[in-house]
Write a protein that holds these residues in place. Structure first.
Motif, mmCIF file in Angstrom:
data_model
loop_
_atom_site.group_PDB
_atom_site.id
_atom_site.type_symbol
_atom_site.label_atom_id
_atom_site.label_comp_id
_atom_site.label_asym_id
_atom_site.label_seq_id
_atom_site.Cartn_x
_atom_site.Cartn_y
_atom_site.Cartn_z
ATOM 1 N N GLY A 13 49.664 52.313 63.125
ATOM 2 C CA GLY A 13 49.850 52.834 64.477
ATOM 3 C C GLY A 13 50.622 54.129 64.482
ATOM 4 N N ALA A 14 50.045 55.180 65.064
ATOM 5 C CA ALA A 14 50.677 56.504 65.078
ATOM 6 C C ALA A 14 50.885 56.999 66.499
ATOM 7 C CB ALA A 14 49.831 57.502 64.295
ATOM 8 N N VAL A 35 48.908 54.514 59.016
ATOM 9 C CA VAL A 35 47.468 54.453 59.206
ATOM 10 C C VAL A 35 47.180 54.352 60.694
ATOM 11 C CG1 VAL A 35 47.378 51.919 58.928
ATOM 12 C CG2 VAL A 35 45.320 53.287 58.569
ATOM 13 N N GLU A 36 46.200 55.110 61.158
ATOM 14 C CA GLU A 36 45.858 55.168 62.581
ATOM 15 C C GLU A 36 44.346 55.181 62.729
ATOM 16 O OE1 GLU A 36 45.139 55.379 66.311
ATOM 17 O OE2 GLU A 36 47.257 55.180 65.742
ATOM 18 N N GLY A 128 41.737 57.860 61.233
ATOM 19 C CA GLY A 128 40.368 57.385 61.163
ATOM 20 C C GLY A 128 40.191 56.192 60.251
ATOM 21 N N ASP A 129 41.240 55.391 60.091
ATOM 22 C CA ASP A 129 41.170 54.230 59.206
ATOM 23 C C ASP A 129 42.000 53.108 59.806
ATOM 24 O OD1 ASP A 129 40.346 52.767 57.027
ATOM 25 O OD2 ASP A 129 41.276 54.070 55.521
ATOM 26 N N PHE A 145 41.706 48.603 53.390
ATOM 27 C CA PHE A 145 41.437 49.381 54.586
ATOM 28 C C PHE A 145 39.948 49.370 54.906
ATOM 29 C CE2 PHE A 145 45.334 51.057 52.789
ATOM 30 C CZ PHE A 145 46.156 51.209 53.891
ATOM 31 N N GLN A 146 39.631 49.694 56.148
ATOM 32 C CA GLN A 146 38.243 49.739 56.572
ATOM 33 C C GLN A 146 37.438 50.746 55.756
ATOM 34 O OE1 GLN A 146 37.530 51.043 60.646
ATOM 35 N NE2 GLN A 146 35.980 49.446 60.878
ATOM 36 N N SER A 147 38.089 51.795 55.286
ATOM 37 C CA SER A 147 37.432 52.814 54.469
ATOM 38 C C SER A 147 37.042 52.310 53.092
ATOM 39 C CB SER A 147 38.362 54.015 54.312
ATOM 40 O OG SER A 147 39.551 53.638 53.629
ATOM 41 N N GLY A 148 37.538 51.128 52.703
ATOM 42 C CA GLY A 148 37.282 50.585 51.382
ATOM 43 C C GLY A 148 38.448 50.755 50.424
#
Length: 405
Positions: A13-14, A35-36, A128-129, A145-148
């Protein structure tokens, strides 16, 4: 102040609590990643307040002057009936319980930018993650993370808001902590065709409020349509057209500026629809994962204290992590310091509802009668707002770091 253990911390959260926490953790010697899920710091948004103890937090961060420069300085809140007939006008402080000349009000996007700028060069940001899995073990937390990407961290802190993904992953579904306060709202922007400046207009009928707010001098207004509803409309959350239909059906036949607001709602690209709720949790930490701000203890906008409580909580959590080598002890101390402060602020929401959205005809009549003695209200506040000064009662610890001024 940080020890060699528990130095690598991930913050999810940013927005507000996240950057404040990152700032202080960095100053204490921690290695911080934020991470945001959004692609960048979020701009825009409605006006928010910083008051009480939170003023001391931004002062110690050295950003008070930038925040003060963005101060909106709202000067008046005017209440009208369903037909637009004047009931009364008051200073904003009479409604919020704040202190004229000390509280700061600014657009949410302005605040998030200031906080991000204060720490952007010192910590790692991953925009973006988002987190998809947390695998805690004795020595830390393995995060996917969602990015892998997969990375290990010593601690993970959720600062990701009312509908926190971190809370869901570590503590379970939101429903068990979600306390619905009986209202929904749709927020969006609309053209300022009525010449409002540094002020808000609120039109009430029982259980409903239509609000137009001018954040300074602008050709755009923030519009809010808030209404009572016995059960939260969860089925509408994923469908913006359903949100528009629900709001339009509730306010059908309303007068004043509401028809123009409903027309703008149908075309608006910045609609934000949500329930008015609080988060109530028996504990804000579990193992090596903890929560801060709205993710742990959202007081709702009816309290007027969400931003300030989040900023104070982030400051205290960072200080306790710097003071204790054992994260369990740090999290426990964080709760001991913050929980009484949080509970006082959460209790303010009922007064906010009584002032802003009286639910019955009788409650609305009582509120309106009080508004007709506005000179008295500027000193004492609307009915239901008593005790709000208690929200500033927390003495802010120093944690061994000198104030920057």
């Amino acid at each position: 102040m940080a020890t060699s253990r528990n130095k690598k911390i991930l913050i999810s959260g940013a927005s507000i609590a996240g950057p404040v926490l990152a700032y202080w953790l960095h100053r204490y010697g921690f290695q911080v990643t934020v991470v945001e899920k959004a692609g960048a710091v979020r701009s825009g948004g409605y006006a928010i307040d910083i008051r009480g103890t939170a003023i001391d937090v931004v002062k110690r961060m050295g950003v008070l002057s930038r925040i003060a420069a963005a101060h909106i300085d709202s000067r008046r809140v005017t209440f009208v009936d369903g037909d637009g007939a004047l009931i009364g006008s008051i200073r904003p402080e009479a409604l919020t319980g704040g202190k004229e000349g000390r509280d700061l009000e600014l657009p949410r996007g302005e605040l998030t930018t200031v906080l991000y700028d204060a720490v952007r060069d010192d910590v790692e940001f991953r925009f973006g993650d988002s987190i998809t899995t947390l695998n805690e073990h004795g020595g830390g937390v393995d995060v996917r993370f969602q990015s892998g990407l997969q990375r290990p961290f010593d601690l993970v802190i959720g600062a990701d808001g009312l509908h926190s993904n971190t809370r869901r992953l570590a503590f379970g579904p939101e429903a068990q902590y979600h306390r619905y306060l009986g209202y929904c709202f749709a927020g969006f922007t609309i053209s300022n065709t009525i010449g409002l400046s540094h002020e808000a207009f609120i039109s009430n009928t029982p259980g409903k409020a239509a609000v137009l707010f001018a954040a300074g001098d602008s050709d755009r207004l923030h519009a809010f349509l808030t209404f009572a509803r016995p059960q939260p409309p969860f089925s509408e959350f994923a469908d913006i057209e359903a949100q528009r239909r629900l709001t339009a059906s509730v306010f059908a036949g309303a007068r004043w500026e509401v028809p123009r607001m409903l027309a703008a709602l149908q075309e608006a690209t910045d609609v934000f629809f949500d329930v008015v709720s609080q988060i109530r949790m028996p504990r804000w930490s579990k193992g090596r994962v903890a929560l801060v701000g709205d993710a742990a203890y959202a007081p709702s906008f009816l309290s007027g204290q969400g931003t300030s409580t989040a900023m104070v909580g982030a400051y205290v959590l960072a200080g306790e992590l710097a003071t204790h080598s054992d994260p369990g002890a740090a999290f426990a101390s964080y709760e001991r310091v913050m929980r009484p402060f949080v509970e006082v602020n959460q209790s303010l929401a009922s007064g906010g509802a009584a002032s802003l959205i009286p639910a019955t005809s009788r409650a609305l009549w009582i509120r309106n009668q009080a508004l007709r003695v506005a000179p008295w209200l500027t000193r004492t506040g609307l009915p239901g707002r008593k005790g709000r000064k208690a929200s500033t009662a927390l003495t802010l610890p120093l944690y061994g770091v000198q104030a920057r001024g």
